[in-house]
Motif scaffolding. Structure first.
Motif, short mmCIF file in Angstrom:
data_model
loop_
_atom_site.label_atom_id
_atom_site.label_comp_id
_atom_site.label_asym_id
_atom_site.label_seq_id
_atom_site.Cartn_x
_atom_site.Cartn_y
_atom_site.Cartn_z
N ALA B 48 0.83 -1.21 0.00
CA ALA B 48 0.00 0.00 0.00
C ALA B 48 0.86 1.26 0.00
O ALA B 48 0.41 2.32 -0.43
N PHE B 49 2.08 1.15 0.46
CA PHE B 49 3.00 2.28 0.43
C PHE B 49 3.75 2.28 -0.90
O PHE B 49 4.15 1.23 -1.40
N ALA B 50 3.92 3.46 -1.47
CA ALA B 50 4.64 3.57 -2.74
C ALA B 50 6.08 3.10 -2.55
O ALA B 50 6.71 3.44 -1.55
N PRO B 51 6.59 2.31 -3.50
CA PRO B 51 7.98 1.86 -3.38
C PRO B 51 8.94 3.04 -3.58
O PRO B 51 8.57 4.07 -4.15
N GLY B 52 10.16 2.85 -3.12
CA GLY B 52 11.19 3.85 -3.39
C GLY B 52 11.64 4.62 -2.17
O GLY B 52 11.06 4.49 -1.09
N PRO B 53 12.65 5.44 -2.37
CA PRO B 53 13.30 6.12 -1.23
C PRO B 53 12.59 7.41 -0.81
O PRO B 53 13.03 8.05 0.14
N ASP B 54 11.53 7.81 -1.52
CA ASP B 54 10.91 9.11 -1.24
C ASP B 54 9.64 9.02 -0.41
O ASP B 54 9.07 10.04 -0.03
N THR B 55 9.20 7.80 -0.16
CA THR B 55 7.98 7.62 0.62
C THR B 55 8.27 7.95 2.08
O THR B 55 9.33 7.62 2.60
N LEU B 56 7.31 8.61 2.72
CA LEU B 56 7.53 9.12 4.08
C LEU B 56 6.46 8.59 5.02
O LEU B 56 5.30 8.41 4.65
N ARG B 57 6.87 8.35 6.27
CA ARG B 57 5.90 8.05 7.33
C ARG B 57 6.42 8.65 8.63
O ARG B 57 7.53 8.38 9.07
N GLY B 58 5.61 9.49 9.24
CA GLY B 58 6.05 10.16 10.46
C GLY B 58 5.04 10.00 11.58
O GLY B 58 3.85 9.83 11.34
N ASP B 59 5.54 10.06 12.79
CA ASP B 59 4.68 10.13 13.97
C ASP B 59 5.45 10.86 15.06
O ASP B 59 6.50 11.45 14.79
N GLY B 62 9.22 10.40 15.21
CA GLY B 62 10.13 10.86 14.16
C GLY B 62 9.63 10.54 12.77
O GLY B 62 8.54 9.97 12.60
N LEU B 63 10.42 10.93 11.79
CA LEU B 63 10.05 10.77 10.38
C LEU B 63 10.90 9.67 9.77
O LEU B 63 12.13 9.71 9.84
N LEU B 64 10.25 8.68 9.17
CA LEU B 64 10.95 7.61 8.48
C LEU B 64 10.92 7.91 6.99
O LEU B 64 9.86 8.23 6.43
N VAL B 65 12.07 7.81 6.33
CA VAL B 65 12.19 8.18 4.92
C VAL B 65 12.56 6.95 4.10
O VAL B 65 13.60 6.33 4.34
N GLY B 66 11.68 6.59 3.16
CA GLY B 66 11.93 5.44 2.28
C GLY B 66 11.09 4.25 2.69
O GLY B 66 10.94 3.94 3.86
N ARG B 67 10.51 3.56 1.68
CA ARG B 67 9.60 2.47 2.02
C ARG B 67 10.30 1.35 2.77
O ARG B 67 9.70 0.71 3.64
N ASP B 68 11.54 1.09 2.44
CA ASP B 68 12.23 -0.01 3.13
C ASP B 68 12.36 0.28 4.62
O ASP B 68 12.19 -0.60 5.47
#
Lengths: 529, 529
Positions: B48-59, B62-68
């Motif tokens: 469901a998350f876009a692949p690649g290093p630009d996908t972001l998830r924060g709470d 902190g902010l996590l950068v990249g789907r991996d």
């Protein structure tokens, strides 16, 4: 390497996807917004948000919808905490739209996160949606005085295993002084050697103590606005007051900080916050639960009670606390009274009537003199007179010796209390005794059904006279249980303008458990579990 | 009226701007994502998350950068807390982009907020950025055991007015039992009548006690991973360990929960978390601050120390705690040693060398035998032997009587400690005394400069042997101050791969205040205030 922000924020790294540029002017707009925020420049902040009812701003306290609502929140806040931006992550969508995240470094420590959806409108970048995460706090001082993991353990295993208790700061807690919501009172207190009996009962049934939660000062209010510690948040209605005086326990339970709120109810202090926050709340039969170790407000009316998120927890709590042998059953009559419903706001009254109409029980509207407008006005007047007289007897000496120790609302209530003569109190007591006889004759073992409060939770920034008007209307409704010593159960049965309102069931004295056990079937069908 | 979600979430109201429809499939995709989240269906969540290093998830963490990176976080989390969606607010951007906010009602109470930026990629809706707010917690049990507003007030006004102290749970705190990071130990403890002397000194200077913070079990670790209570978060490096054993005080200070962390440093327990979290940390001269009321680990090396976010607070804290008459000045020599630098990771070593080169002081690399690789290995071996022998003397009886009470890492350390014979300990003591003489001769009143830790903070999910390797390398570096009883100041001077690393200044015994007072000029220019 990331790009860099311009101007005063030249050192802010700006991260973009490889080979992608930020839309012209976006980073500058974001940094200008940040500068206005730090300056609490309300006009610039308002204009940075897109006008209209669709603009959104959310944080841990809830989602605000519409720019006007957002501006009102911002105006009431008095400035955002100082912070620096550590990094911007920009995700352009098209020439006129972009999403960005700012990692913030608050001056007070920790890291925060802000994300914003920006849109170019008539040539200017505006925020159409924002989401803010401040660093988590050690403790929310509006809700809690002290909190632990746990603060005190259970004393035995039992049916409340795993449950946690938020204790209103009018109960003795072993090892801690009692604060009563008043800093100067807390300062003079000594640690208690033994917890209040009602708290020990919960610990003996398996519950641990999560912490000591805030209260209106000396429990002498139903708003939850504590002048010293602030107003606990109401997660059910962002931007609204918590209700009180069991404000801290109610918010703690609503927020999931504890599963049981241990409070008191003299004139509505369990029922009101339960109603405002969509909780289950039980004011027990007067005298049914020991008030040993509880600071008095007005002993003729003071009761122990509980707030929970669900009926089953309330039942388990009540079973652990009440003497089942002294409990009684309920009669088969359900009654209400026009004079009680008419105290409520039109919205609450309409929702309550609709509830009664949809319910599968027959509810008789009593037109007895004991529940007439005149009678209720008399009950309320006598109740508040006697409450004030007893409150002054309990705390007048301390209050008189500590000028300035209380917030204006509670101080003025005590000031009035100081003027009640023994003769006036005796007259009020006699009037209340007559009213109690009349009410008992009318109600018998019936269950009286009414709205738990006259309105939904008022806004945090409501004027004092608005709060006072709601208080008067609500106390007229709550005084029946207070005057008769009857148990009153508030269930989260109504929704008015998106906010919860309780339905209150007043049973015969000793009918506490019967009320709680029967109440699942009294919920509107859609809200049953 | 809002639209409604379809399928299993038919009852979720969907709010859209007037006259605007949601892009086809978007609401369904959002609800399918929510269903996968509730099922902890990691494969569906990842897709469901876009692949690649630009996908972001924060709470809030902190902010996590990249789907991996996001997937790794999610895999380690073990499922999101159960919740229902109360409302969806959708803001379509174009046919292939939309932003939405979901107001969530967690089963455990409170309200949460999730916002997501969605993009249609190859026909499928995917999240390109997400921001999550969980309801605030009553207490973060990874950081705190108990917390108050305040927990204990100051005893006098003074230069620390307004400061708040996070007390490591190895100090006596008036009214509370001591826990040492071990639940069974806490259960058996009785409340202390008097706080530790070093805490009383802070309260007498105006500081209040914010709370009792977590520690590695019996302070016998430098990782911060407590098997019973979890690992305190490291706000400077989302997803990394806190460092320990003063883990709770360090995270509390880094998060802004307190301004002063009161801890201990036997083998690095102040310096390591300071380095990992970008804080100022001072291990004091052995014996300079009373350990009265502090649980011992290895009394020959145990010292009291502090963690702060800035130098000025550290100085005020040190002044309030140290006997200024017993303090000495520093010499004018700055020295380092290749054998210390080579313990560090290549990245840390390179950053440290670059720091020395850019610094305006001359730092001499000592090639004395006392700081050779062989000598340092010997110091470390003797140090850990004697530490273990003393730790067993302090806690062996309790540990032996409570099998299973400790986490595996600390338990295995105690198990090894139980095998140290008095003869081995005596040999280690003699070796350490020889080393101390040699080191004192080489160092004199010089300031020894070295990295505070061998690496940046390792990841939370690092394997045990990775943590152990970092521990060994770091302890080789910290043992010089331990063996000589010298004070050691860690300043947040280096940044390696975006994470902080401390520069450590080891001064002559009694040079604590002189180190702290001089250190602002020792910071890299860009990091000075």
């Amino acid at each position: 390497m990331p790009q860099r922000g311009g101007g005063a924020n030249a050192s802010v790294p700006v991260h973009l996807p490889e080979g992608v540029a930020a839309p012209a002017g976006l980073v500058e707009a974001a940094l200008a917004y940040e500068a206005a925020l730090m300056a609490d420049d309300l006009a610039t902040l308002e204009s940075a948000f897109a006008p209209g009812p669709d603009t959104l701003r959310g944080d841990e306290g809830g989602l605000l919808v519409g720019r006007d609502v957002i501006s009102r929140f911002r105006g009431a806040r008095g400035g955002a905490p100082k912070r620096a931006i550590e990094a911007l992550h920009v995700r352009p969508i098209d020439d006129d739209h972009a999403w960005l995240a700012a990692v913030t470094a608050p001056a007070a420590g920790g890291r925060g996160l802000v994300s914003q959806l920006w849109e170019r409108q008539h040539g200017a970048w505006r925020i159409t949606a924002a989401h803010v995460s401040a660093p988590p706090r050690a403790i929310d001082p509006r809700v809690w005085r002290v909190v632990g993991d746990p603060l005190l353990p259970p004393t035995e295993a039992g049916p409340l295993d795993g449950h946690t208790v938020a204790v209103k700061d009018v109960f003795a807690v072993e090892g801690f002084a009692l604060g009563a919501g008043v800093p100067a009172y807390l300062d003079e207190g000594a640690p208690h050697a033994r917890s209040a009996a009602s708290l020990r009962a919960l610990q003996a049934a398996g519950a641990s103590v999560r912490g000591i939660a805030r209260t209106d000062q000396f429990a002498y209010s139903i708003a939850g606005r504590n002048a010293a510690y602030g107003t606990p948040p109401n997660p059910a209605v962002p931007g609204a007051i918590s209700g009180g005086s069991s404000s801290g326990p109610a918010s703690a339970v609503a927020m999931g900080h504890a599963s049981i709120g241990l409070g008191t109810d003299t004139a509505g202090s369990i029922r009101i916050p339960a109603s405002y926050q969509g909780l289950w709340g039980l004011r027990t039969t007067h005298g049914a639960v020991s008030t040993d170790g509880v600071l008095p407000l007005a002993p003729s009316f003071d009761t122990v009670g509980w707030l929970t998120r669900d009926r089953a927890t309330l039942e388990a709590t009540a079973v652990a606390s009440l003497d089942e042998a002294a409990q009684v059953g309920l009669g088969d009559r359900f009654v209400t009274a026009r004079a009680l419903i008419s105290s409520a706001s039109p919205g609450v009254a309409a929702a309550f009537v609709a509830y009664l109409e949809a319910w599968d029980r027959e509810v008789t509207a009593i037109d007895d003199d004991s529940l007439s407008d005149v009678a209720l006005d008399g009950v309320q007047t006598a109740f508040r007179t006697m409450q004030a007289f007893e409150a002054w007897a309990a705390h007048g000496a301390w209050v008189a010796a500590h000028p300035g120790a209380l917030g204006a609302d509670v101080a003025s209530r005590f000031e009035w209390a100081s003027t009640i003569t023994p003769a006036a109190a005796a007259a009020a007591r006699a009037a209340l005794e007559r009213a109690r006889c009349a009410l008992d004759a009318a109600l018998g073992d019936a269950v009286l059904v009414l709205p738990s409060a006259a309105s939904v939770a008022p806004a945090l920034d409501a004027a004092g006279d608005e709060i006072e008007a709601v208080r008067a209307a609500t106390l007229r409704m709550t005084a029946v249980a207070g005057a008769t010593g009857r148990p009153a159960l508030s269930v989260p049965g109504l929704t008015v303008d998106g906010a919860p309102v309780g339905v209150c069931f007043v049973g015969p004295r000793g009918g506490d458990l019967a009320l709680v056990r029967a109440a699942d079937e009294w919920m509107p069908r859609a809200k049953r579990h």
